[in-house]
Every structure is written in structure tokens, then in C-alpha cells.
Design a protein around this motif. Sequence first.
Motif, PDB file in Angstrom:
ATOM      1  N   ASP A 103       0.849  -1.186   0.000  1.00  0.00           N
ATOM      2  CA  ASP A 103       0.000   0.000   0.000  1.00  0.00           C
ATOM      3  C   ASP A 103       0.888   1.241   0.000  1.00  0.00           C
ATOM      4  OD1 ASP A 103       0.736   0.737   2.699  1.00  0.00           O
ATOM      5  OD2 ASP A 103      -0.591  -0.832   3.415  1.00  0.00           O
ATOM      6  N   PRO A 104       0.301   2.442  -0.158  1.00  0.00           N
ATOM      7  CA  PRO A 104       1.151   3.632  -0.355  1.00  0.00           C
ATOM      8  C   PRO A 104       2.172   3.870   0.761  1.00  0.00           C
ATOM      9  CG  PRO A 104      -1.115   4.139  -0.940  1.00  0.00           C
ATOM     10  CD  PRO A 104      -1.128   2.762  -0.345  1.00  0.00           C
ATOM     11  N   TYR A 183       2.134  -6.418 -16.110  1.00  0.00           N
ATOM     12  CA  TYR A 183       2.289  -7.217 -14.895  1.00  0.00           C
ATOM     13  C   TYR A 183       0.883  -7.488 -14.379  1.00  0.00           C
ATOM     14  CZ  TYR A 183       4.102  -9.144 -10.582  1.00  0.00           C
ATOM     15  OH  TYR A 183       4.406 -10.011  -9.556  1.00  0.00           O
ATOM     16  N   GLU A 184       0.444  -8.717 -14.533  1.00  0.00           N
ATOM     17  CA  GLU A 184      -0.907  -9.112 -14.132  1.00  0.00           C
ATOM     18  C   GLU A 184      -0.826  -9.885 -12.825  1.00  0.00           C
ATOM     19  OE1 GLU A 184      -4.285  -8.934 -15.424  1.00  0.00           O
ATOM     20  OE2 GLU A 184      -3.313  -7.166 -16.280  1.00  0.00           O
ATOM     21  N   LYS A 185      -1.420  -9.310 -11.774  1.00  0.00           N
ATOM     22  CA  LYS A 185      -1.330  -9.912 -10.438  1.00  0.00           C
ATOM     23  C   LYS A 185      -2.730 -10.190  -9.926  1.00  0.00           C
ATOM     24  CE  LYS A 185       0.497  -8.868  -5.779  1.00  0.00           C
ATOM     25  NZ  LYS A 185       1.292  -7.889  -4.994  1.00  0.00           N
ATOM     26  N   LEU A 186      -2.988 -11.450  -9.640  1.00  0.00           N
ATOM     27  CA  LEU A 186      -4.252 -11.808  -9.001  1.00  0.00           C
ATOM     28  C   LEU A 186      -4.012 -11.862  -7.505  1.00  0.00           C
ATOM     29  CD1 LEU A 186      -7.210 -12.848  -9.371  1.00  0.00           C
ATOM     30  CD2 LEU A 186      -6.256 -15.152  -9.285  1.00  0.00           C
ATOM     31  N   LYS A 187      -4.784 -11.077  -6.736  1.00  0.00           N
ATOM     32  CA  LYS A 187      -4.614 -11.100  -5.282  1.00  0.00           C
ATOM     33  C   LYS A 187      -5.974 -10.952  -4.633  1.00  0.00           C
ATOM     34  CE  LYS A 187      -3.434  -6.185  -5.329  1.00  0.00           C
ATOM     35  NZ  LYS A 187      -2.470  -5.145  -4.991  1.00  0.00           N
ATOM     36  N   ARG A 188      -6.075 -11.423  -3.380  1.00  0.00           N
ATOM     37  CA  ARG A 188      -7.367 -11.421  -2.704  1.00  0.00           C
ATOM     38  C   ARG A 188      -7.737 -10.027  -2.240  1.00  0.00           C
ATOM     39  NH1 ARG A 188      -5.953 -15.359   2.008  1.00  0.00           N
ATOM     40  NH2 ARG A 188      -4.248 -13.852   1.969  1.00  0.00           N
ATOM     41  N   LYS A 189      -6.744  -9.242  -1.852  1.00  0.00           N
ATOM     42  CA  LYS A 189      -7.024  -7.925  -1.295  1.00  0.00           C
ATOM     43  C   LYS A 189      -5.772  -7.076  -1.370  1.00  0.00           C
ATOM     44  CE  LYS A 189      -5.723  -8.747   3.537  1.00  0.00           C
ATOM     45  NZ  LYS A 189      -4.678  -7.714   3.575  1.00  0.00           N
ATOM     46  N   ILE A 190      -5.932  -5.784  -1.173  1.00  0.00           N
ATOM     47  CA  ILE A 190      -4.785  -4.869  -1.141  1.00  0.00           C
ATOM     48  C   ILE A 190      -3.779  -5.356  -0.105  1.00  0.00           C
ATOM     49  CG2 ILE A 190      -4.098  -2.545  -0.383  1.00  0.00           C
ATOM     50  CD1 ILE A 190      -5.349  -2.692  -3.179  1.00  0.00           C
ATOM     51  N   GLY A 191      -2.519  -5.311  -0.479  1.00  0.00           N
ATOM     52  CA  GLY A 191      -1.477  -5.671   0.474  1.00  0.00           C
ATOM     53  C   GLY A 191      -1.144  -7.150   0.467  1.00  0.00           C
ATOM     54  N   ASP A 192      -1.949  -7.958  -0.221  1.00  0.00           N
ATOM     55  CA  ASP A 192      -1.682  -9.392  -0.217  1.00  0.00           C
ATOM     56  C   ASP A 192      -0.605  -9.724  -1.260  1.00  0.00           C
ATOM     57  OD1 ASP A 192      -1.906 -12.024   0.491  1.00  0.00           O
ATOM     58  OD2 ASP A 192      -3.683 -12.421  -0.736  1.00  0.00           O
TER      59      ASP A 192
ATOM     60  N   THR B  42       0.661  -5.009  12.367  1.00  0.00           N
ATOM     61  CA  THR B  42       1.321  -5.749  11.285  1.00  0.00           C
ATOM     62  C   THR B  42       1.371  -4.911   9.993  1.00  0.00           C
ATOM     63  OG1 THR B  42      -0.793  -6.785  10.753  1.00  0.00           O
ATOM     64  CG2 THR B  42       0.705  -8.048  12.146  1.00  0.00           C
ATOM     65  N   SER B  43       1.353  -3.610  10.114  1.00  0.00           N
ATOM     66  CA  SER B  43       1.459  -2.650   9.000  1.00  0.00           C
ATOM     67  C   SER B  43       0.383  -2.835   7.930  1.00  0.00           C
ATOM     68  CB  SER B  43       2.864  -2.645   8.389  1.00  0.00           C
ATOM     69  OG  SER B  43       3.196  -3.895   7.843  1.00  0.00           O
ATOM     70  N   GLN B  44      -0.788  -3.281   8.336  1.00  0.00           N
ATOM     71  CA  GLN B  44      -1.870  -3.391   7.364  1.00  0.00           C
ATOM     72  C   GLN B  44      -2.956  -2.331   7.551  1.00  0.00           C
ATOM     73  OE1 GLN B  44      -3.057  -7.542   6.396  1.00  0.00           O
ATOM     74  NE2 GLN B  44      -1.770  -8.070   8.123  1.00  0.00           N
ATOM     75  N   CYS B  45      -3.242  -1.942   8.827  1.00  0.00           N
ATOM     76  CA  CYS B  45      -4.470  -1.171   9.077  1.00  0.00           C
ATOM     77  C   CYS B  45      -4.280   0.335   8.983  1.00  0.00           C
ATOM     78  CB  CYS B  45      -5.066  -1.543  10.426  1.00  0.00           C
ATOM     79  SG  CYS B  45      -4.257  -0.760  11.842  1.00  0.00           S
ATOM     80  N   GLY B  46      -3.073   0.837   9.213  1.00  0.00           N
ATOM     81  CA  GLY B  46      -2.837   2.267   9.056  1.00  0.00           C
ATOM     82  C   GLY B  46      -3.195   3.136  10.254  1.00  0.00           C
ATOM     83  N   ALA B  47      -3.610   2.546  11.382  1.00  0.00           N
ATOM     84  CA  ALA B  47      -3.931   3.359  12.562  1.00  0.00           C
ATOM     85  C   ALA B  47      -2.689   4.068  13.111  1.00  0.00           C
ATOM     86  CB  ALA B  47      -4.559   2.487  13.647  1.00  0.00           C
ATOM     87  N   CYS B  48      -1.513   3.547  12.794  1.00  0.00           N
ATOM     88  CA  CYS B  48      -0.259   4.067  13.353  1.00  0.00           C
ATOM     89  C   CYS B  48       0.443   5.059  12.435  1.00  0.00           C
ATOM     90  CB  CYS B  48       0.681   2.894  13.641  1.00  0.00           C
ATOM     91  SG  CYS B  48       1.241   2.086  12.118  1.00  0.00           S
ATOM     92  N   VAL B  49      -0.249   5.535  11.388  1.00  0.00           N
ATOM     93  CA  VAL B  49       0.440   6.375  10.395  1.00  0.00           C
ATOM     94  C   VAL B  49       0.846   7.729  10.981  1.00  0.00           C
ATOM     95  CG1 VAL B  49       0.158   7.657   8.222  1.00  0.00           C
ATOM     96  CG2 VAL B  49      -0.571   5.265   8.382  1.00  0.00           C
ATOM     97  N   VAL B  50       2.103   8.068  10.794  1.00  0.00           N
ATOM     98  CA  VAL B  50       2.641   9.388  11.127  1.00  0.00           C
ATOM     99  C   VAL B  50       3.435   9.857   9.902  1.00  0.00           C
ATOM    100  CG1 VAL B  50       2.815   8.815  13.584  1.00  0.00           C
ATOM    101  CG2 VAL B  50       4.826   8.514  12.105  1.00  0.00           C
ATOM    102  N   HIS B  51       3.889  11.093   9.945  1.00  0.00           N
ATOM    103  CA  HIS B  51       4.748  11.565   8.862  1.00  0.00           C
ATOM    104  C   HIS B  51       6.201  11.544   9.310  1.00  0.00           C
ATOM    105  CE1 HIS B  51       1.411  14.209   6.830  1.00  0.00           C
ATOM    106  NE2 HIS B  51       1.040  12.963   7.014  1.00  0.00           N
TER     107      HIS B  51
END
Lengths: 290, 161
Positions: A103-104, A183-192, B42-51
Amino acid sequence: MIPGQFVYHRPASIAEAVAVLAAHGDEARPLSGGHSLIPMMKLRMATPEHLVDLAGISELKGISQQGQTIVIGAMTTQADLIKSDLLASALPIIRETSLQIADPQIRTKGTIGGNVANGDPGNDMPGLMQCLGATYHLSGASGERTVAARDFYQGAYFTSLDVGEILTSISIPVPPAGHGYAYEKLKRKIGDYATAATAVILTMADGKVATCSIALTNVSSTPLFAEEAAQLCLGTSLDAATLKAAGEAAKSISDPAADGRGTAEYRREMAGVVTARALAKAASRAMKGA
Amino acid sequence: MTTVSMTVNGKTVSADVEDRTLLVSFLRETLGLTGTHVGCDTSQCGACVVHIDGRAVKSCTTLAVQAAGTAVTTIEGLSSGGELHPVQAAFRDNHGLQCGFCTPGMIMTSVDIINRHGAHLDEATVRHELEGNICRCTGYHNIVKSVLDAAGRMTTSAAAE
């Protein structure tokens, strides 16, 4: 969770980093973006006693063109790859792939060097680098050497990197202008990680495939360079029969594990599906002079 | 132990911490800035985001020592002189939160999004850029509205200056 105890080092040069790593042998790990290693340390799946942060080494960063080769420093982040005008024009598949990683916020920290050197079969860049015919530049106590991406991966988390060696940069031959890519990526959700993913670079001449390179992500313990699938495409217009045959060739070399993403059979089937999709998209882009 | 110094919300801070201290623990436990949350850890949810130096990062997967020498901004550092930051105000006005747990991370991410995209922000971009933040209450619609509203306010006020 917090990681176990370790000593943090922040060298300012490659030579200094290599010396620290050499002094501590297999008790030390290099740290790049940290978004694979730190989670593993929190879970105690990695317990290095010395962590050698490469973030302070400016010579490991940056993207440059040297003749027909693009050189990317190992500590270049995915966010840097995405915003690079040079890559957007010369190697747009790198941007397309980077945008499908995590993710970003993670792309702000995650680096191309960490992604390719970690040896995690779920990482997206190793397959892409095999597709592109990239070369990895390694530096260690006994000097520098290069290893082709297609020869680098030996098993899950097991690569050609020797203890104490770091990956410093990647050089990539620039594909011809007007090449097609996907680049074709099949994934269940963002970050997977990918259920299955395929990278394709090809060129077309008079409606037929002139050159073609294919590699697969996360359908084996290593990325897979799909040489036979690419050979099958040469000289064809990528008609339905060829796409099916190339998909079958990709499936035949796949050996995915059954996991939360699906059964081994399903994931192998998907390797064929994403390969056909990537070939079709790359061909369509090449025909449009993408 | 390492002496870690950085700028947090404009103030220079320095403390002796274990090398393994996560940035989020440093902010919450050493500095008492509990606006930054630990959600999934585990760096998935983003509650901990800071700059860090103006860019949104996940502080549960960053070591405090990695942030040494940088400028860190947390949710506590956004408002000035008792005035809410435009993104905070837009989240309030657009009902962009319900339980509020994800809100600090959502807002820090949103500020980064608006800083990078400015007036060119559209709904699809906001939705993609928020992919690293999870909210279990709102269904995201009002969060997206809040970000677009804030982007309008911030680019209007920047144009007026």
C-alpha cells in the motif's frame, strides 16, 4: 509485539556496511525498508543480533541511465520508482508492478533492493527482474560480483547472496521503444501477495510476436523464468490457441503451495490465466505503440 | 541503548531507548503522544500512520532509531493555535469518523495525499491512496468525502495566500 534484542548499526558507506556485516557473520542482517524484516523480527521468525541499516548510504540510492542500461540503486524506494519519469518512459512495467505492491505507506519505505534480495517468493520484483533480464550487483568482504536475476533464486528465502554480502544495485537492459508490457497480479485484497502473477515484455512486428519474455511470481518457492511459454508465442499473432498453450506451459512449471490463497490446483490454474491475460495486454499495448 | 534525537511536532526530543523500540512505542510511551494508535500491529491497518519528513509511514513497522535525525509529525502536531487543521475540520463536518480509532491514521494519510496531489485530487485517487488504511465503521464514503472537501479547502486557502 516488539522485536527481540539486537544492536543497531548505521554505516555511511558500502565499505563500512560490508565491514560490519563481515565482523558479525550470520548473526547480522542488512536492513533496507524494513517492511519484511521488521514484521518477521516482531514474530521472532528472524532474530538477528546485529541490524545493519543501509538507509544512511547515499550511494545506494537513485535511478540513472547508462547507454542502453538503467541502473537502480538498491535503496531506491517503490515510491521513487513510481514517480520516476525515466522509468515511466523507458520501463513502464516497473511502475505498473510497484503500484501493485502493498500500500502507499509501505511503498514509501519499501525498496527495490530489499524486495529482490529477501528471497521471499511472494515478492513481485524478483519475477519482474527475471522477465527483464536484470543483473544484480553484489558487494562483500571479498569484493564485488554480479549475478543474473535468472540465476539468483535457489529456494524460499535462499539466494546466491553469501553471508555478509549486500545487493548494491540492479542493472536492467532497456527494452526497445514501443515494446508491450504487462504485470498481471491476481490477489485477494490490497497488500496481499499474489495468488499468481505474471510479467510479460514483448515486441511485435507485422502483427506477430518478435521477442517475448515471461516470468511468474509466487507459484513456486522461487520466481520462475517461463522460457518455453515465451518461445511458444514467437511468430504468432497471440491467437486464442497460442494464449492457451502459453498458459499451459506456465502452469506446467508452476508448483504453488496450498495456502490461504487457494489450493495448489487453483493457484496453478491461475498461473495460466494471468499469463494469458498479461500476454494479451502486452500485445495490445505493443500494437498501440505503447 | 541508543540516544535517539528527532524533531516531533516541531520540538526537538531526545531519549535513550532500546534499539528494538518501535517508533510508535517511542511516540506513545516515551513521549506520551497517544494520538497515534496501534491497530493490527502488522502494517496493514494504518492506525499508526505518522509523517517522517512529510511522508506518511506506518510507525508500527519503523524503529525509533531509523527515524533519528528526521522530522516526525503526529496527529497532535496538526492543529495550531486551537484551530483544527483543515483535514481534521473536514472529517468533523462530513461525519468522516464513527468510533474514531482509525481517524488519526486516516487524517495523517489524507494530509500526505493532499500535499502530493493538491487540487488534482479526484475520488478514484483518494480511494486508491487510502488503500493502506482500514476503517471498520464508516464504509469509507464519508472519509473520501472528507478528504475531497479538505483538499478543496486547502487549495483554496493556498491560492488566497
